[in-house]
Design an enzyme around this catalytic site. Structure first.
Site, mmCIF file in Angstrom:
data_model
loop_
_atom_site.group_PDB
_atom_site.id
_atom_site.type_symbol
_atom_site.label_atom_id
_atom_site.label_comp_id
_atom_site.label_asym_id
_atom_site.label_seq_id
_atom_site.Cartn_x
_atom_site.Cartn_y
_atom_site.Cartn_z
ATOM 1 C CG ASP A 36 61.051 -30.515 -13.359
ATOM 2 O OD1 ASP A 36 60.039 -31.069 -13.802
ATOM 3 O OD2 ASP A 36 61.042 -29.795 -12.349
ATOM 4 C CG ASP A 38 55.895 -26.220 -12.418
ATOM 5 O OD1 ASP A 38 55.867 -25.023 -12.737
ATOM 6 O OD2 ASP A 38 54.944 -26.997 -12.599
#
Length: 356
Positions: A36, A38
């Site tokens: 991922d 952020d």
């Protein structure tokens, strides 16, 4: 007081280390690592300490890397440029965004050139144009669908047009439903918060949610990589970890973004990771990662039940304490409120923000 034994499979049963220090680096068991963005690699536009070095080491070892993000405000090429500018060399083909996935899904379901009302950033419009669809802004243009993604400039008028279009019969596609997105100042409203506005106005859910926790981004990454095992690294239990589990993949939760230790202890089964670490150092340092759940009496720690509380006693590595707490919290109705019985336990709880 009652003690607990670990109730589910250990990391060793999954093919990885049983706990911190028990074997080689976690990453050696995997041929692909899907990150991922952020909260894992960066916060908004600033790299998280150690992230650049971690990805650089994976590249140096020849290990495949991919990025899967629910953020629909940037195109894959823009994300790759952002990463490269931070010192993380990335190719657009390595980046999977919910905006691109939504556009591809609509392309497969609508005739070429069909109008799609867009609520979100220019990136979502660009992805729709790239697949031959026509972004529009008002319900008067009779859109064939509504595509809603995160955009910092989304306002009431955008949501009003989408509401009118959905009421007129246009199917409603949401790129993702993340309630918040991480920032250096703390969690900020995400696309899920904007989706909630329309959900309230319309009295129903979107017809389709494309991004995590739906498994498509992860399964696509694994398919592109070919053979070998895949590890998903994320900071959110409700998107990254649940999405990995739906895709049948192992996952590592890093505590650099949204989900914290308290949320981990309260997590339902479908949101429980295979491993936890403070940061990406856990990929390489066996002492910086732990398989969860561990055993409620192990690593110098013991966890017991006292009424509605879980009590941590003993001394040892903080991550081992967290694994012991997971073992107890996930196998009893008590907690996840915890308290310390020893000075070392008090210090460990403080390290995870569990001392309040």
């Amino acid at each position: 007081m009652t003690g607990y034994a670990g109730a589910t499979a250990s990391g060793a049963d999954r093919g990885g280390p049983d706990r911190a220090g028990a074997g080689g680096p976690l990453v050696e068991a995997y041929s692909l690592v899907v990150f991922d963005l952020d909260g894992v690699i960066y916060l908004i536009d600033r790299p998280i300490p150690g992230a650049v070095e971690a990805v650089g080491r994976l590249h140096a070892e020849g290990r495949a890397v991919a990025y899967a993000t629910n953020n629909a405000s940037r195109r894959s090429s823009e994300v790759a440029d952002l990463l490269t500018g931070m010192g993380v060399p990335a190719q657009p083909a390595e980046v999977l965004t919910s905006a691109a996935a939504t556009a591809e899904l609509l392309r497969d379901r609508l005739p070429e050139g069909a109008p799609v009302l867009v609520v979100g950033a220019e990136a979502l419009r660009a992805e729709l144009r790239a697949v031959g669809l026509r972004p529009v802004s008002t319900a008067d243009e009779e859109p064939a669908a509504v595509a809603q993604g995160y955009g910092p400039q989304v306002g009431w008028s955008d949501l009003a047009e989408a509401s009118l279009a959905v009421r007129a019969g246009a199917p409603w596609y949401a790129t993702n439903t993340d309630r918040t997105l991480p920032s250096p100042r703390g969690p900020l409203p995400g696309n899920g918060s904007l989706v909630a506005v329309l959900r309230t106005a319309l009295g129903r859910d979107p017809d389709v949610v494309v991004g995590k926790p739906e498994p498509a981004l992860f399964t696509t990454a694994a398919r592109r990589a070919g053979t070998g095992r895949t590890l998903v690294v994320g900071d959110r239990l409700d998107t990254d970890i649940e999405g990995a589990r739906r895709a049948g993949l192992d996952s590592l939760l890093v505590l650099t973004g949204v989900s914290d230790a308290a949320e981990l202890l309260a997590a339902p089964e479908e949101r429980r990771p295979a491993y936890v670490s403070f940061d990406l150092a856990g990929l390489f340092d066996p002492a910086a990662v732990v398989a969860v759940p561990g055993r409620a009496t192990a690593g110098g720690w013991s966890v017991t039940e006292a009424g509605s509380d879980l009590v941590l006693d003993g001394a040892g590595a903080p991550l081992d304490a967290l694994a012991a707490l997971c073992a107890a919290a996930w196998s009893t109705a008590a907690g996840p409120r915890v308290r310390a019985q020893s000075p070392a336990a008090e210090e460990a709880l403080g390290a995870f923000g569990l001392d309040g």
